[in-house]
Write an enzyme that holds these catalytic residues in place. Structure first.
Site, PDB file in Angstrom:
ATOM      1  N   SER A 116       0.818  -1.219   0.230  1.00 18.54           N
ATOM      2  CA  SER A 116      -0.088   0.025   0.051  1.00 18.54           C
ATOM      3  C   SER A 116       0.917   1.006  -0.196  1.00 18.54           C
ATOM      4  O   SER A 116       2.141   1.202   0.302  1.00 18.54           O
ATOM      5  CB  SER A 116      -0.980  -0.062   1.278  1.00 18.54           C
ATOM      6  OG  SER A 116      -1.348   1.371   1.761  1.00 18.54           O
TER       7      SER A 116
ATOM      8  N   TYR B  89      -1.937  -0.542  10.658  1.00 19.72           N
ATOM      9  CA  TYR B  89      -2.065  -0.787   9.273  1.00 19.72           C
ATOM     10  C   TYR B  89      -0.784  -0.530   8.507  1.00 19.72           C
ATOM     11  O   TYR B  89      -0.322  -1.308   7.816  1.00 19.72           O
ATOM     12  CB  TYR B  89      -3.304  -0.185   8.768  1.00 19.72           C
ATOM     13  CG  TYR B  89      -3.377  -0.335   6.981  1.00 19.72           C
ATOM     14  CD1 TYR B  89      -3.908  -1.684   6.687  1.00 19.72           C
ATOM     15  CD2 TYR B  89      -2.984   0.363   6.032  1.00 19.72           C
ATOM     16  CE1 TYR B  89      -4.053  -1.938   5.412  1.00 19.72           C
ATOM     17  CE2 TYR B  89      -3.248   0.255   4.923  1.00 19.72           C
ATOM     18  CZ  TYR B  89      -3.594  -0.934   4.570  1.00 19.72           C
ATOM     19  OH  TYR B  89      -3.692  -0.918   3.172  1.00 19.72           O
TER      20      TYR B  89
END
Length: 245
Positions: free
Chosen positions: A142, A155
């Site tokens: 990501s 995250y």
């Protein structure tokens, strides 16, 4: 790749929605795709649609947090197709919240799926690829693997870990196996639905106003796969043109 036996065999985790689903639809036009996820009803519908359109898709009920489940997933693909050419470690969760919210169960879920799931995939596929002397492992990170934002500390930590694991694997495997890190920016997906924290959900709602379609990531993955065996596309970042991050 018109000959069925010459088509690459591609395993996709988290294939029931979002990037995984789009990648399955895109690659199945010219490759055999083996779809893994917990929501097998959605996988079955996806595979049926792909096969009806002349593609090649099969389904396996997969829990990436289980090492045994991942090994069985790879074994299923080998039994069906005789080999595994590409593993796409795509499964991930993103229940964002500030650390002070103390959502420890959600932190653990992200660690289990986003990190352990990738490691289980590597553990299941790497020995086979080494025996084949060929293969490619594609890990999904990501833009959160490069920068941290409020509500995303855990995250982002998992995605930093995926980037580190991927680079370490690339350095270790030598010339036979290709290793690719794909890092999407904001993409339309169901990930935001897992956000239970109101502040995290609101931040993501604002962030997603410029989101791109998951097919953009599928095309990037296809590009990495379709390179010659001596070309390793090590890292791809795909983000909206309007993204400031």
């Amino acid at each position: 790749m018109s000959n069925e036996n010459s088509k690459k065999v591609v395993l996709i985790t988290g294939a029931s929605s979002g990037i995984g689903e789009a990648t399955a639809q895109h690659l199945a036009r010219q490759m055999h795709v083996v779809l893994g996820a917990r929501r097998t009803d959605r996988l079955e519908r996806l595979a049926a649609a792909i096969n009806a359109e002349g593609g090649s898709a099969s389904v396996f009920p997969l829990d990436v947090t289980s090492e045994d489940s991942m090994r069985e997933f790879v074994g299923f693909a080998v039994e069906k197709h005789g080999r595994v050419d590409v593993l796409i470690n795509n499964a991930g969760v993103m229940p964002l919240s500030k650390l002070e919210a103390l959502k420890v169960a959600e932190w653990n879920q992200m660690i289990d799926v986003n990190i352990r799931g990738v490691l289980h995939g590597i553990a299941a596929a790497l020995p086979l690829m080494q025996a084949q002397r060929s293969g490619q492992i594609i890990n999904m990170a990501s833009i959160g693997a490069y920068t941290v934002s409020p509500t995303a500390a855990v995250y982002c930590a998992t995605k930093f870990a995926v980037a580190a694991i991927t680079e370490g694997l690339r350095q270790e495997v030598g010339a036979d196996i290709r290793v690719t890190l794909v890092s999407p920016g904001v993409v339309e997906s169901e990930l935001a639905e897992s956000i239970s924290d109101p502040a995290g959900r609101e931040e993501m709602r604002s962030f997603r106003q410029i989101s791109i379609k998951p097919d953009a990531i599928a095309r990037a993955i296809e590009f990495a796969i379709q390179q010659p065996a001596d070309v390793d596309v090590s890292e791809i970042i795909v983000r909206p043109t309007a993204s400031p991050y």
